[in-house]
Enzyme design. Structure first.
Site, PDB file in Angstrom:
ATOM      1  N   LEU A  52       5.707 -31.266  -3.898  1.00 58.77           N
ATOM      2  CA  LEU A  52       6.047 -31.881  -5.173  1.00 58.77           C
ATOM      3  C   LEU A  52       7.417 -32.521  -4.978  1.00 58.77           C
ATOM      4  O   LEU A  52       8.278 -31.943  -4.304  1.00 58.77           O
ATOM      5  CB  LEU A  52       6.126 -30.842  -6.299  1.00 58.77           C
ATOM      6  CG  LEU A  52       4.839 -30.121  -6.676  1.00 58.77           C
ATOM      7  CD1 LEU A  52       5.130 -29.026  -7.692  1.00 58.77           C
ATOM      8  CD2 LEU A  52       3.823 -31.097  -7.237  1.00 58.77           C
ATOM      9  N   ASP A  53       7.632 -33.677  -5.533  1.00 65.44           N
ATOM     10  CA  ASP A  53       8.933 -34.326  -5.423  1.00 65.44           C
ATOM     11  C   ASP A  53      10.030 -33.417  -5.957  1.00 65.44           C
ATOM     12  O   ASP A  53       9.798 -32.590  -6.851  1.00 65.44           O
ATOM     13  CB  ASP A  53       8.953 -35.636  -6.207  1.00 65.44           C
ATOM     14  CG  ASP A  53       8.093 -36.717  -5.574  1.00 65.44           C
ATOM     15  OD1 ASP A  53       7.746 -36.581  -4.389  1.00 65.44           O
ATOM     16  OD2 ASP A  53       7.772 -37.685  -6.278  1.00 65.44           O
ATOM     17  N   ARG A  54      11.223 -33.568  -5.417  1.00 66.02           N
ATOM     18  CA  ARG A  54      12.354 -32.744  -5.827  1.00 66.02           C
ATOM     19  C   ARG A  54      12.554 -32.783  -7.338  1.00 66.02           C
ATOM     20  O   ARG A  54      12.826 -31.766  -7.970  1.00 66.02           O
ATOM     21  CB  ARG A  54      13.633 -33.210  -5.133  1.00 66.02           C
ATOM     22  CG  ARG A  54      14.865 -32.425  -5.592  1.00 66.02           C
ATOM     23  CD  ARG A  54      16.126 -33.009  -5.064  1.00 66.02           C
ATOM     24  NE  ARG A  54      16.259 -32.642  -3.665  1.00 66.02           N
ATOM     25  CZ  ARG A  54      17.379 -32.774  -2.986  1.00 66.02           C
ATOM     26  NH1 ARG A  54      18.453 -33.278  -3.562  1.00 66.02           N
ATOM     27  NH2 ARG A  54      17.432 -32.435  -1.723  1.00 66.02           N
ATOM     28  N   VAL A  56      10.463 -33.119  -9.670  1.00 63.82           N
ATOM     29  CA  VAL A  56       9.303 -32.650 -10.423  1.00 63.82           C
ATOM     30  C   VAL A  56       9.275 -31.132 -10.467  1.00 63.82           C
ATOM     31  O   VAL A  56       9.471 -30.471  -9.450  1.00 63.82           O
ATOM     32  CB  VAL A  56       7.997 -33.169  -9.769  1.00 63.82           C
ATOM     33  CG1 VAL A  56       6.770 -32.583 -10.427  1.00 63.82           C
ATOM     34  CG2 VAL A  56       7.965 -34.688  -9.803  1.00 63.82           C
TER      35      VAL A  56
END
Length: 118
Positions: A52-54, A56
Site C-alpha cells: 500500500l502506498d505510504r 494510504v
C-alpha cells in the site's frame, strides 16, 4: 504493545491495519521504518504479500513464511484477490453518493490512471 491493530493472526498469515505514513515494505533510502521492521521489533518475522502506498492507510496482508507469501502473491497475480480503495472527502460533493472507477496502469516509476490500465 502492538504498533498498530491486528485484524487476524495465525501460524501462516498476519493481517494488520497499516496507518498512513508508514511504509509497507523496507526502503533503505526512505528514512522511516516499514511495517515488517516495526513488527520485527516486537519479535514477529513477517513478509509483505502486497503493498500500500505510504500515504494510504488500510488492510495489509503479511505472510509468516516464504511458501505462504508465494502462494498468496500468486493469488494476487492471478486476479483471485481483489483490492478495493475507499476515499474520504469533505465539503459539498455532487452527487452525494456514487462510485468512481478508474483503470490503473502500474509502471516502474509509479502507478497512474490510464485507459491501458487494469
Amino acid at each position: 504493545m502492538r504498533p498498530f491493530p491486528f485484524l487476524h493472526e495465525d501460524e501462516q498469515i498476519l493481517v494488520v491495519v497499516k496507518p498512513a505514513g508508514v511504509l509497507s515494505v523496507s526502503d533503505p533510502g526512505a528514512g522511516s521504518r516499514s511495517v515488517p521492521e516495526l513488527l520485527a521489533e516486537q519479535g514477529l518475522h513477517v513478509l509483505p504479500v502486497h503493498r500500500l502506498d505510504r500515504e494510504v492507510s488500510g488492510v495489509l496482508l503479511l505472510a509468516r513464511d516464504e511458501a505462504t507469501r508465494a502462494a498468496l502473491q500468486d493469488q494476487f497475480r492471478d486476479g483471485r484477490v481483489r483490492k478495493f480503495y475507499w476515499g474520504m472527502a469533505s465539503g459539498a460533493l455532487e452527487p452525494a453518493a456514487g462510485e468512481l472507477t478508474f483503470p490503473i496502469l502500474e509502471q516502474p516509476q509509479g502507478a497512474r490512471v490510464s485507459a491501458r490500465g487494469k
